[in-house]
Design an enzyme around this catalytic site. Sequence first.
Site: not given
Length: 535
Positions: A143-147
């Site tokens: 999620c690329f630290c983008n929840p």
Amino acid sequence: MAEAASLLNKTYFSGGTVAASIADIDFVQKRKGIEQTLEDGTISFLSISSLRYGFKIIDILTISAIARHTASLATYVRNKMLELKHSNEKNVCIIYGQDFKANYLKMGPSITFNLKREDGTWFGYREVEKLASLSGIHLRTGCFCNPGACAKYVGLSHSDLVSNFEAGHVCWDDNDVINGKPTGAVRISFGYMSTYEDAEEFLKFLQSSFVSKPAELNNGYMVNMNTLSLVDDWCQQAISDIRLKSITIYPVKSCQGFSVQSWPLTTGGLKYDREWLLQGSGGEVLTQKKVPELSSICTLIDLKLGKLFLESPKCKDKLQISLLKNLTHLSAEVDVYGQRYEVQSYGENVNSWFSEAIGRPCTFMRCSSSKYRSCVTNGNRDHLCRDTRSKLSFVNEGQLLLVSEESTSDLNSRLSLSNGNGKQQVFADAMRFRPNIVVSGSTPYNEDNWKRLHIGDAYFTSMGGCNRCQMINLYQSSGQVIKSKEPLATLASYRRKHGKILFGVLLNYEDDMEGEDDAIVERWLKVGQEVYPST
């Protein structure tokens, strides 16, 4: 220290400090370790020395030129990805954030996407990442630290996110598809050093690894190569004269094993197998993938003496540990791969020996009980946990791993074909896969069909194929741990099924002894015993 840390009222969090979060409601689950909770991201100290040179390159090339170059590459790849079709004309790539009206420069140098199979199901992002690594392609997944954006674009509701977490899914694990929905995505990015050839190589990778091929004519019949069983038709012959060829015990997880002619079985499988492990200073389980030095630690158990012997080239003295469970040692509960275990720890002298052997601080632990392990298997989530009833030591899934000599020979014949054009010869013997038992006398991959095995007077249930990872690409040469792309790359070309690269089968021992006393041993496995599988 842990009690004091629990009193801290931290009012914010960032990357790496949480197990799960939901962007638009007050839901956050922090990681359990103290240092994991407090370490918001990691400063890239090694990159600081490169800053001067990086700024110099930007000044020479200019930001605008870099933007045009990377955006044009991304636009080219994005358009080609949208053109990829399966044999039934269904799209392969689902690209997120796609805005056809936007200027190509505004779309940036990154592409976030997921891939679909011919039947509409998803390829998991971990599968994409694993295959890309074998092809020398570096990309990001998850999620690329983008929840917030992740949940929006992959279509995860609040209830999906909460139920996934309750089922054991956390943001860094391998559960990439749950209940038919992806839990993250794949992202590729282009930089000033990226070339058109790089873009073509990536597109070729997608085409060869994920696009279904048209039906082919085979012996007068139309055969879809993507729906073939992993077991060839000629492997369905009558089984005869299958025997147990070798038995190997691995007392300490990720360390060397030792071979025996016979060995006792207990409720947890082979006695003392993977009953110990090493835990890092941050609470993580140490494996060869993280600590290659583990592969140089030799182990041996003498049942008569009741001792575990360990030897390392980095330690002057050998280490001896009694097999008797000393109740005076400290006991605790630890989390290993999402399961709870009661463990016994050892004194400072034992931990110091292992720390010297692998070159980093660590704690040596023994599995006392796995009766506290739990797993949610409601609905369709049984794939998150292979087994909830049998007692397990520190194995990943099944109690034992079986590998066939014939399957290994077939793999090596394929490796020899792929090693042409001047490539270095790669040979993988059965022990490369760290099996507990090796059998011979069958046909290649016939073990895929086995549901139950009878060896001597013991019975075993097959838990299915063993999903292989990069660990089988590690091997020792002249005391050094070498990593290559094989044999996993070749296995990936013909042993992929449902997002996994399978080789060998996992077994659980069908123990019918009453009670829970592991000291009672009724059955032994012996090299040379006949193996009777049923399908």
